[in-house]
Structures are given as structure tokens and as C-alpha cells.
Design a protein around this motif. Structure first.
Motif, PDB file in Angstrom:
ATOM      1  N   ALA B 148     -72.006  60.488  29.436  1.00  0.00           N
ATOM      2  CA  ALA B 148     -71.004  61.262  30.177  1.00  0.00           C
ATOM      3  C   ALA B 148     -69.918  61.788  29.242  1.00  0.00           C
ATOM      4  N   THR B 152     -68.917  65.701  28.604  1.00  0.00           N
ATOM      5  CA  THR B 152     -67.555  66.190  28.885  1.00  0.00           C
ATOM      6  C   THR B 152     -66.936  66.867  27.665  1.00  0.00           C
ATOM      7  N   ILE B 153     -67.054  66.220  26.519  1.00  0.00           N
ATOM      8  CA  ILE B 153     -66.427  66.774  25.303  1.00  0.00           C
ATOM      9  C   ILE B 153     -67.115  68.073  24.910  1.00  0.00           C
ATOM     10  N   ASN B 156     -66.062  70.904  27.187  1.00  0.00           N
ATOM     11  CA  ASN B 156     -64.705  71.331  26.872  1.00  0.00           C
ATOM     12  C   ASN B 156     -64.656  72.207  25.620  1.00  0.00           C
ATOM     13  N   VAL B 157     -65.449  71.853  24.610  1.00  0.00           N
ATOM     14  CA  VAL B 157     -65.464  72.675  23.388  1.00  0.00           C
ATOM     15  C   VAL B 157     -66.024  74.058  23.698  1.00  0.00           C
ATOM     16  N   GLU B 160     -63.090  75.799  25.721  1.00  0.00           N
ATOM     17  CA  GLU B 160     -61.816  76.024  25.039  1.00  0.00           C
ATOM     18  C   GLU B 160     -61.985  76.650  23.653  1.00  0.00           C
ATOM     19  N   LEU B 168     -64.852  68.558  15.422  1.00  0.00           N
ATOM     20  CA  LEU B 168     -64.439  67.293  16.042  1.00  0.00           C
ATOM     21  C   LEU B 168     -65.307  66.120  15.573  1.00  0.00           C
ATOM     22  N   ILE B 183     -60.874  58.800  26.921  1.00  0.00           N
ATOM     23  CA  ILE B 183     -60.934  59.524  25.649  1.00  0.00           C
ATOM     24  C   ILE B 183     -59.529  59.589  25.069  1.00  0.00           C
ATOM     25  N   ILE B 185     -57.258  61.285  21.804  1.00  0.00           N
ATOM     26  CA  ILE B 185     -57.161  62.166  20.627  1.00  0.00           C
ATOM     27  C   ILE B 185     -56.428  61.386  19.541  1.00  0.00           C
TER      28      ILE B 185
END
Lengths: 258, 258
Positions: B148, B152-153, B156-157, B160, B168, B183, B185
Motif C-alpha cells: 500500500a 501511495t508514494i 503521488n509522484v 505531483e 526519492l 510515512i 519525510i
């Protein structure tokens, strides 16, 4: 520093390359020298380390008249530095110098460079470190013009020190000594390689490739290493191994990541 | 993005590793997939590239029912990305994902990591890129809890984008899914490996060494990837390949360098 510094010398072209032999000669005029370098060329090895096979280190040139110890090592440049620090060196070196590389390690080449990975490995261990490269790929490159600059920069690093987490990437233009205009502190130019794979067929009819390519500088900045080298300066870039893009953390925190 | 994105998948554990098979499955739910990955494990290869020998890439799994193309490549992770972009991919990929690595690439491990060098290589080519690693070195590591978060990441990449020069580095703690807190950062923790070389003798009586060592985290910061992972978070570090220590340029300009 009252006693002579202990200087670890390594490279990625192999222990018999003219570049490292020149570097050893310069360092002998500054301090005591221990050499631990690959027994074969390791260009383009980046920061590779040997995890799944054994490492061998053989003492060579034992009967020469000079004081330095030399070890020819089966590993990568990063392996050489690790083995030197942990096993082969009589004490922690005061400085690590890598090179003089046959060929440029300016701009993005720092990423692929075995020369610079050796310097970075020493930096991770808290040892001030410098990678030196001459912009001439030939085995019989002329290192005469490099000598004075290598010595000056090395002596300055020993005198001034380097902050934790920083090593130096020094590149020297391939021009006669009189045409070198001096030393310039720079940033890494934004550049890359545009690969052209040369596709061929094996005698059995299967495709294979040779990696070739041309270097493309996308960055006209007069504060870059590429500009300095094209204009006859020795380039010095301070290099760090904290790769965090700190400036982008704030932006990432606005993303929809639970 | 109206059409399905083209996603390049690679790794450093080899094309048959369970980690990349999991990553391929996740990416198929997001876009069209092309796989170019090493035909054998390449851990610890750093940013090595193949300059002095040939590269081979063989299409595999041709008859499977899914749409993705897969190539098993003789080169390093960085080679795989170069060959994919220049030769094997039908068009420039919209995204490159590398992993899921069997083992951590947090903190200083980013320097030695083939997984991350593949992501960085894609980043140099202007392709948004992410390296994923699970903190479990075992071949039969359990990637269930990762799925998951990877999805999700990645989404998002794609939504965005990433700024030029940033990729990343994502690490996932080895705990059951319910114990993952979310998550975070982070910045790269200041840490290193203290090597312990295991010295042995060959049957012929010559010394040789195995590289071993233990990981030492010198950085207690709660904004680091090590802290996040120890406390049950997935860590996301933005990584750059401009290695210039910009802050130190001013100081270097005060040195006595002619």
C-alpha cells in the motif's frame, strides 16, 4: 602538525598507472605514504564494494629504497580505503588522496567515479580527502603541469582541514603548465552523458551492446567546474555525501501521504 | 495524465528476486510496465557502469499473459537504466521505480546502493524516480506490508512530479502492516559502517579477507530516516545528485590557493 602526516594514496586506474605513481612521488615530499590501490583498472566502478567475494592484498615494491608501504588489492577503490584504514595502515591516516585519475571527474562524472568514491569513503571515515583528475584519458598522459597544483591543494588541506562530511574534487585541464590560469573554487556543473549503444551480433547471432556516448554540458554558469576547466583553470569542488535535497523536504510535507 | 504512464522497473537483487516481482505487480495496477533488471544480484554495486566489457539483454517471460515487457540484462543497475532508456523502451518512461530492495538503503547506505543508483541514473535523465527498500535482507522477505505504501508514494509522484535533480529514497520498516505508523519525510541520518575484516588463509597459505562490519548510527535526530524506521514509519528522503557542498565554497575562497 609537528610530525609528518601519514597519507593514504589510492586510485581507480590501478596501482601501476602513471597517475598514481606521480601522486605517490608528490606525497613523499609532504609526508609518510601508504599506498593501497586496485591491482587492475576500476574506472566507472562508482561506489561499488565487494560483498560476495574475497579480498586479497599483496605487499609490493618491498625492496625499494623509499619508506612507503604499498599494497596491491583485488577490490574496488572503496574496498581499498576500507581495508587500508581497518587492516593495513599502521594508524589512522591524516589524509587520503586519490588519483591522479587519467580522465575527467568533473560535473556528473563524480557519480560514476571510482577515484572520487575512494575519497568519499575516506571522508565517511572522518579523514580529510581529495580526488585528483587530469583531463587526459591516455595512459601516457603528461602529469608535469599537475604537480605544483596537487602539492599546493594538498598542503592547504593539511593546514586548514576540511569540515566533517566534505571532500574535494580537483580536476586539472590538459594544457601546458604555462597556460593554466590558476585554481578556481566551483560548483558541480549540471551535465550528463547521452549514451549511444553500439549494437552488434555475437558469432552465434545474439545481440550485444557496447556502452558509448557523448558528454553534454547543460550549464553555462561561470561558477561551474566545466567553465573553469574550459577556461584553463584547475577546478576545486567541495563534495558532500549527505545526499538529502533539504530544500525539498518542506514541499514533500504538503503531499497527500498518510 | 490521461493515458497510462509507462513505468520502468529495475532493481539490484536481480530480475528474479521476490522484491522486484512484487514491485512489478504493484506497477501493473498503475501503468504500463517495462522491466530491465540485472540477470544476477548486484548489491553493493554503487553507481558502477560497464565500460570495458559488453552488455547483453535478453527478453524473458515473452509468453506470459500480461502486457509488460521484461529484459534480463548482464549489466549493473545503472547500465540497465541507460540501456532501457536508449534502446529497449518504446518511449521515454514517465517514471522509474527500483526495488523493492531486500535490505535497507537508509542513511549512508544510499552511497553503496545499486537500487538507488538506478533511481539516480533515471533522475539524471530527467525521469522522476523512486527507490524502494524493505528492511529485511532475506530472500523470502514478506513484502505484504509494503504494497500500500509503495502504491501511495508512486501515485503521488506521478501526480505531483519531482523537481529536476531530485529522486526519492523510500525505506520500509520490517514490521507487520498494522504496526506501521505512516510515512515520514526525512533527511539522511549521519551514520557509517565500522568494518571488521575477517582475515583468513588460502589453502596455499596466503592472507585473504571477507568484508564484514556493523552499522553505527551517529545521529539521534528525530528528522532522520533512521529515527523514522526505528519508530515504525516508512521513511522518504529526497535525494539529489548535485554533490556540491555549496555552503563551503565561501570558506574555500579564503584559502591561500593561487
Amino acid at each position: 602538525m609537528t610530525e609528518r602526516p601519514l597519507i593514504l594514496v589510492t586510485n581507480d586506474d590501478g596501482i601501476n598507472a602513471p597517475g598514481i605513481r606521480t601522486l605517490i612521488d608528490i606525497m613523499k615530499s609532504i609526508g609518510d605514504v601508504i599506498v593501497v590501490a586496485p591491482n587492475s583498472p576500476q574506472s566507472g566502478m562508482g561506489h561499488a564494494i565487494t560483498l560476495d567475494s574475497t579480498l586479497h592484498a599483496e605487499e609490493i615494491n618491498i625492496n625499494n629504497k623509499t619508506s612507503q608501504k604499498e599494497f596491491s588489492c583485488s577490490g574496488t577503490p572503496a574496498d581499498c580505503v576500507k581495508l587500508a584504514i581497518r587492516v593495513l595502515s599502521p594508524r589512522k591516516p591524516d589524509l587520503c588522496v586519490s588519483g591522479i585519475n587519467h580522465g575527467s571527474n568533473s560535473s556528473i562524472n563524480v557519480i560514476y567515479s571510482g577515484t572520487m568514491s575512494a575519497a568519499i569513503e575516506a571522508g565517511i571515515e572522518g579523514i580529510p580527502a581529495i580526488g585528483f583528475s587530469l583531463l587526459d584519458y591516455k595512459w601516457n598522459a603528461n602529469f608535469e603541469a599537475s604537480k605544483a597544483y596537487v602539492k599546493t591543494i594538498t598542503e592547504n588541506v593539511l593546514k586548514e582541514g576540511l569540515p566533517s562530511g566534505v571532500v574535494l574534487n580537483v580536476n586539472i585541464p590538459n594544457v601546458p603548465e604555462n597556460n593554466i590560469k590558476g585554481i578556481k573554487i566551483c560548483r558541480q556543473a549540471k551535465a550528463n552523458w547521452v549514451e549511444e549503444f553500439d549494437k552488434r551480433k555475437t558469432p552465434q547471432g545474439k545481440d550485444y551492446y557496447w556502452l558509448t556516448g557523448k558528454f553534454v554540458n547543460l550549464d553555462g554558469g561561470e561558477d561551474t567546474d566545466e567553465w573553469a576547466l574550459e577556461n584553463g583553470y584547475v577546478s576545486v569542488v567541495p563534495v558532500q555525501f549527505d545526499l538529502t535535497a533539504h530544500y525539498f523536504i518542506k514541499n514533500l510535507n504538503t503531499w497527500d501521504l498518510k
